[in-house]
Design an enzyme around this catalytic site. Structure first.
Site, PDB file in Angstrom:
ATOM      1  N   TRP A 131      26.002   2.594  44.686  1.00 36.01           N
ATOM      2  CA  TRP A 131      25.539   1.663  45.730  1.00 36.01           C
ATOM      3  C   TRP A 131      25.058   0.397  45.033  1.00 36.01           C
ATOM      4  O   TRP A 131      25.112   0.315  43.804  1.00 36.01           O
ATOM      5  CB  TRP A 131      24.414   2.300  46.570  1.00 36.01           C
ATOM      6  CG  TRP A 131      24.511   1.869  48.009  1.00 36.01           C
ATOM      7  CD1 TRP A 131      23.806   0.857  48.607  1.00 36.01           C
ATOM      8  CD2 TRP A 131      25.389   2.403  49.011  1.00 36.01           C
ATOM      9  NE1 TRP A 131      24.204   0.742  49.927  1.00 36.01           N
ATOM     10  CE2 TRP A 131      25.165   1.666  50.200  1.00 36.01           C
ATOM     11  CE3 TRP A 131      26.353   3.423  49.020  1.00 36.01           C
ATOM     12  CZ2 TRP A 131      25.864   1.912  51.387  1.00 36.01           C
ATOM     13  CZ3 TRP A 131      27.038   3.683  50.189  1.00 36.01           C
ATOM     14  CH2 TRP A 131      26.800   2.930  51.369  1.00 36.01           C
ATOM     15  N   ASP A 132      24.572  -0.576  45.799  1.00 43.99           N
ATOM     16  CA  ASP A 132      24.173  -1.820  45.107  1.00 43.99           C
ATOM     17  C   ASP A 132      22.799  -1.705  44.447  1.00 43.99           C
ATOM     18  O   ASP A 132      22.298  -2.665  43.881  1.00 43.99           O
ATOM     19  CB  ASP A 132      24.279  -3.057  46.014  1.00 43.99           C
ATOM     20  CG  ASP A 132      23.426  -2.980  47.265  1.00 43.99           C
ATOM     21  OD1 ASP A 132      22.657  -1.999  47.407  1.00 43.99           O
ATOM     22  OD2 ASP A 132      23.523  -3.883  48.112  1.00 43.99           O
ATOM     23  N   TRP A 133      22.175  -0.510  44.510  1.00 40.16           N
ATOM     24  CA  TRP A 133      20.930  -0.286  43.780  1.00 40.16           C
ATOM     25  C   TRP A 133      20.994   1.015  42.989  1.00 40.16           C
ATOM     26  O   TRP A 133      19.975   1.475  42.475  1.00 40.16           O
ATOM     27  CB  TRP A 133      19.725  -0.238  44.718  1.00 40.16           C
ATOM     28  CG  TRP A 133      20.025   0.415  46.036  1.00 40.16           C
ATOM     29  CD1 TRP A 133      20.141  -0.218  47.243  1.00 40.16           C
ATOM     30  CD2 TRP A 133      20.311   1.812  46.295  1.00 40.16           C
ATOM     31  NE1 TRP A 133      20.475   0.691  48.225  1.00 40.16           N
ATOM     32  CE2 TRP A 133      20.586   1.933  47.680  1.00 40.16           C
ATOM     33  CE3 TRP A 133      20.377   2.951  45.493  1.00 40.16           C
ATOM     34  CZ2 TRP A 133      20.919   3.146  48.278  1.00 40.16           C
ATOM     35  CZ3 TRP A 133      20.708   4.159  46.096  1.00 40.16           C
ATOM     36  CH2 TRP A 133      20.971   4.252  47.465  1.00 40.16           C
ATOM     37  N   ASN A 399      24.244   3.573  59.708  1.00 40.69           N
ATOM     38  CA  ASN A 399      23.711   2.341  59.134  1.00 40.69           C
ATOM     39  C   ASN A 399      24.801   1.269  59.055  1.00 40.69           C
ATOM     40  O   ASN A 399      25.759   1.411  58.301  1.00 40.69           O
ATOM     41  CB  ASN A 399      23.178   2.609  57.721  1.00 40.69           C
ATOM     42  CG  ASN A 399      22.746   1.325  57.024  1.00 40.69           C
ATOM     43  OD1 ASN A 399      21.736   0.729  57.366  1.00 40.69           O
ATOM     44  ND2 ASN A 399      23.531   0.862  56.050  1.00 40.69           N
ATOM     45  N   GLU A 400      24.662   0.235  59.874  1.00 43.63           N
ATOM     46  CA  GLU A 400      25.460  -1.000  59.791  1.00 43.63           C
ATOM     47  C   GLU A 400      26.930  -0.867  60.169  1.00 43.63           C
ATOM     48  O   GLU A 400      27.708  -1.789  59.927  1.00 43.63           O
ATOM     49  CB  GLU A 400      25.312  -1.654  58.397  1.00 43.63           C
ATOM     50  CG  GLU A 400      23.873  -2.079  58.118  1.00 43.63           C
ATOM     51  CD  GLU A 400      23.670  -2.842  56.807  1.00 43.63           C
ATOM     52  OE1 GLU A 400      24.594  -2.893  55.984  1.00 43.63           O
ATOM     53  OE2 GLU A 400      22.555  -3.377  56.610  1.00 43.63           O
ATOM     54  N   GLU A 497      15.457  -4.017  58.352  1.00 44.96           N
ATOM     55  CA  GLU A 497      15.840  -4.157  56.935  1.00 44.96           C
ATOM     56  C   GLU A 497      15.754  -5.625  56.552  1.00 44.96           C
ATOM     57  O   GLU A 497      16.270  -6.484  57.261  1.00 44.96           O
ATOM     58  CB  GLU A 497      17.303  -3.738  56.694  1.00 44.96           C
ATOM     59  CG  GLU A 497      17.535  -2.314  56.317  1.00 44.96           C
ATOM     60  CD  GLU A 497      18.949  -2.101  55.738  1.00 44.96           C
ATOM     61  OE1 GLU A 497      19.488  -2.998  55.060  1.00 44.96           O
ATOM     62  OE2 GLU A 497      19.505  -1.032  55.983  1.00 44.96           O
TER      63      GLU A 497
END
Length: 822
Positions: A131-133, A399-400, A497
């Site tokens: 993921w981006d983290w 989510n999204e 968020e």
């Protein structure tokens, strides 16, 4: 350590292989005495074939499901059991290849994430493919309990209780649901007794169980006299989290009884979406026990790439840190996992409301029969497992993903949209929503986040713009504009968020790196940043208001950069959150009535730059210390509009308070205040945010003589009788890089012990912005950190999480303020 340096890439081969777990075991009971023997897996990650004594019992393909296999006819005295895993990566790729009719994007994550492809084709923790983290560690293994159960006649599988308040009767009632596996060939009759001693409530029901999966639903009315004394469960900061011990006893005709001990909680939750006078659109806020509550908190991601490393103590530490920062809510984000039971138990106990996503995130998903069947089993299982928790206040479908289709993230040609819209409605509405409505009538459900709520429903479950500020919730990220400028933020109904990145502290990075990695531009620093351009975005945002380090010592420069990223992140999220809190009671040009601020994100999955306020291991970043203040129950918030300074009194308290607003102006060059203003008899209304002070900045500067925007700073706080006091807030009149009069200072600290806490007495020779205390890897937290120090002396308390000593703390302490960055 898989997290050390570049091991996430070095160990990639492990997830590309297939692995088998096996063992022999002796059966500890006489098999012939039992009608049914089951092998139960609470969690298998993810794709496996299960065998006992070389006989295939079945297969698993969903990490979030519970699997039970009938082994009555195959179990012997000595047994050989195997779980043959298939690589999740090759399985996902194969599933994607087999879906020939049309592609289901995204195929792969962005290259910067160094991840694996087709996560959307496997019912597995989506962020385990990167993921981006977070890193890519597509684990395979047995991630929850495995056991053998043997029973006759009947066996209890699920037990849950949810509460309702019957308005007409002014009485609480409980719905108790029990689901059994009934192996008897004919119905079994019996008695069930429910006893809640503290509420003097005891009821006995005659019941009958049908063969197969039998369920019993009982409605228990709380003793009428006691009903008025029931202590409801309240979120953190709004009351107690009372639970009542309850014993449920099943005595069936066949002889043996089952006794179930549980806790009964009483609370109601409503999601209010109704017209607002003077504004188009609808409200979006939660009412708990009839009281509107502003949700303050953050978003939760998995606490580790390897779930078996997530201990009770680790969950307790992270969740207590949320409550200690005045949070009352967390959103369990849809790209991770449905958390373990302990997570929700702790939330029940400390009053953290949970917005629970189903595990679908940032992707489109297939809807073939096998996939839907697996999802249906997953959703039923998770709701039955979790619905007794009063902390869970909302189910959210994904989510999204509504936004992904509406904003066309995946560049789908317009002509093909219908196929994906049909899939979306099929998965989240016709399947997940149907099951939620059937299994749990005690809390609301929304299809996606962000969503326009009822407006999305009206538009056929997919709104044109799910980010519309007049409806539902929004996610908002902006790294290119100035984060100190409140006008860039959406005046939304609910901010679920938003956030900014920072680096974790040096002591956290040090554990997984080597000296050549310790620079902002090292290969390691680039490798750990999984968000495109993230390191540069941080520099840009810092550069707007602070001077970047120019020194020649590379390690000092790296540590200064880390410090600046944390100061920047804290100040940015503070500005945005205060804007949301201050917008709760107003409608301006049709927008406002903001009733929730959940920043992205609470915790970290590894040691890397991310949006988190808690580092991997639980250490508080400066943002988390700031959160303690910007989420305080009573807070003055300042913002400037067209040269005028407005101060709002923000309160989550249940009663109005008459308070004194103290405004103190300091020149950067002196610890003596330039001027003080006390405005007495200011009424701060309960659960609202209203203006309590207004003056032009030029007026303030003139009145305070010798002050310019660059040479002075404004601080303010609210003080009441009986010790009621808000944190002291500040308003910067210019960027700190332009501040005039800031002097090099001497900062010192003395440490002493008092029972099991440590007292740090800080002294400064001049005003010090963003004073940070860091004790390296000694576990614990300070009472305050990252503060603007405007007095000669300040006392800060250190709460250790493990035994330490004055000597250790003195040796590890680093004191940094903005003036130490050169």
């Amino acid at each position: 350590d898989p997290y050390y340096r570049f091991n996430d890439v070095m160990y990639r081969w492990i997830s590309l292989d297939n692995w088998t777990y096996s063992r022999t075991f002796k059966t500890p009971f006489d098999v012939r005495k039992w009608q049914k023997v089951n092998l139960v897996f609470e969690g298998v990650d993810t794709v496996a074939q299960i065998l006992i004594n070389n006989i295939t019992l079945g297969r698993t393909d969903n990490m979030f499901n519970r699997y039970s296999f009938d082994i009555t006819s195959v179990i012997k005295e000595d047994n050989f059991i195997e779980v043959r895993f298939l690589s999740a990566i090759s399985y996902a790729a194969e599933q994607s290849r087999c879906h020939k009719a049309y592609s289901i994007p995204p195929a792969c994550p962005p290259p910067v994430q160094k991840g694996e492809c087709h996560a959307n084709f496997i019912r597995k923790e989506q962020c385990s493919f990167s993921w981006d983290w977070g890193p890519s560690f597509p684990t395979q293994g047995i991630w929850k309990d495995v056991r053998i159960e043997a029973y006759n006649l009947y066996h209890l599988i699920y037990f849950s209780s949810t509460s309702f308040f019957v308005k007409s009767a002014q009485q609480w009632s409980l719905e108790i649901e029990s689901i059994f596996d009934v192996v008897s060939s004919k119905p079994i009759a019996g008695l069930v007794t429910v006893n809640i001693p503290k509420l003097q409530t005891q009821q006995t029901f005659s019941v009958k169980l049908q063969p197969g999966e039998g369920s019993i639903v009982l409605l228990v009315n709380i003793n009428k006299v006691r009903s008025s004394e029931v202590e409801a469960w309240w979120p953190n900061g709004h009351g107690k989290q009372t639970g009542y011990n309850m014993t449920t006893t099943f005595i069936m005709e066949a002889g043996y009884q089952i006794e179930k001990f549980s806790k009964a909680y009483f609370r109601t939750v409503e999601l209010i979406q109704e017209p607002i006078p003077g504004s188009p659109g609808l409200s979006f806020y939660f009412r708990i026990n009839g009281r509107p509550i502003f949700l303050k908190g953050s978003n939760w991601i998995p606490a580790d790439s390897f779930q078996d490393r997530v201990t009770y103590d680790m969950l307790r530490l992270l969740l207590t840190s949320a409550a200690d920062a005045n949070m009352n809510a967390l959103r369990v984000w849809g790209g991770g996992i449905y958390e373990q039971d302990e997570f929700y138990n702790i939330c029940d106990e400390i009053g953290i409301m949970v917005w629970q996503d189903f595990m679908f995130a940032c992707a489109l998903y297939p809807t073939d029969q096998n996939y839907l069947e697996s999802v249906r089993a997953e959703v039923s299982h998770q709701i039955r497992r979790l619905k007794s928790h009063p902390s869970i206040i909302l189910w959210s479908g994904n989510n999204e993903n509504e936004a992904a289709i509406a904003s066309n993230w995946f560049s789908i040609p317009y002509a093909d949209r219908e196929v994906y819209i049909r899939d979306y409605v099929m998965l989240y509405v016709k399947n997940i929503r149907e099951i939620v409505l059937r299994e749990d009538k005690s809390r609301p459900f929304i299809v996606s986040s962000p969503t326009n709520g009822l407006e999305s429903v009206k538009e056929g479950w997919l709104s044109q713009n799910p980010y519309d500020t007049h409806y539902g919730d929004t996610h908002f990220y902006d790294y290119s504009n100035d984060c100190w400028n409140w006008t860039v933020y959406p005046r939304t109904r609910f901010a679920s968020e938003y956030g900014f990145q920072s680096w974790p502290s040096f002591s956290t990075v040090e554990k997984v790196s080597s000296p050549e990695d310790w620079s902002y531009t090292s290969n390691f620093s680039l490798h750990r940043q999984h968000h495109e351009n993230g390191n540069d975005q941080m520099l840009q945002q810092i550069g707007r208001h602070f001077k970047l380090p120019q020194g020649t010592d590379p390690i000092k420069k790296f540590k200064d950069m880390i410090y600046l990223t944390q100061v920047m992140q804290a100040q940015c999220v503070k500005t945005e959150t205060e804007f949301y809190r201050a917008s709760q009671s107003e409608i301006i040009e049709g927008e406002g009535h903001t009733m929730g601020a959940l920043y992205w994100q609470l915790n970290d999955i590894w040691q890397a730059p991310s949006w988190a306020s808690l580092e991997y291991g639980g250490k508080w970043k400066l943002l988390h210390y700031f959160a303690q203040n910007f989420f305080a129950p009573l807070l003055p918030v300042a913002y400037e509009d067209k040269g005028v300074l407005y101060i709002y009194g923000v309160s989550d308290l249940h009663v109005d308070h008459k308070l004194t607003l103290r405004v103190v102006v300091y020149a950067w060059s002196s610890l003596e205040s330039v001027c003080t203003l006390a405005k007495e008899g200011v009424t701060v209304k309960a659960q609202s945010a209203l203006p309590i002070y207004k003056e032009s900045i030029s007026g303030i500067l003139e009145r305070c003589g010798n002050c310019t925007r660059k040479s002075c700073v404004i601080t303010f706080c609210l003080v009441g009788e009986d010790g009621l006091q808000s944190p002291t807030n500040h308003y910067f009149l210019s960027s700190l890089k332009d501040a005039v009069g800031l002097e090099k200072i001497q900062l010192s600290a003395s440490v002493s012990q008092q029972d099991d806490i440590y007292i740090f007495v800080l002294q400064t020779t001049a005003i010090a912005p963003f004073v940070s205390l860091d004790v390296g890897s000694i576990k614990g937290r300070f009472s305050d950190n990252g503060f603007l120090m405007t007095e000669k002396k300040k006392v800060v308390v250190f709460y250790p999480w493990e035994p330490t000593s004055v000597e250790e703390l003195e040796e590890s302490l680093t004191l940094t303020s903005l003036l130490d960055v050169v």
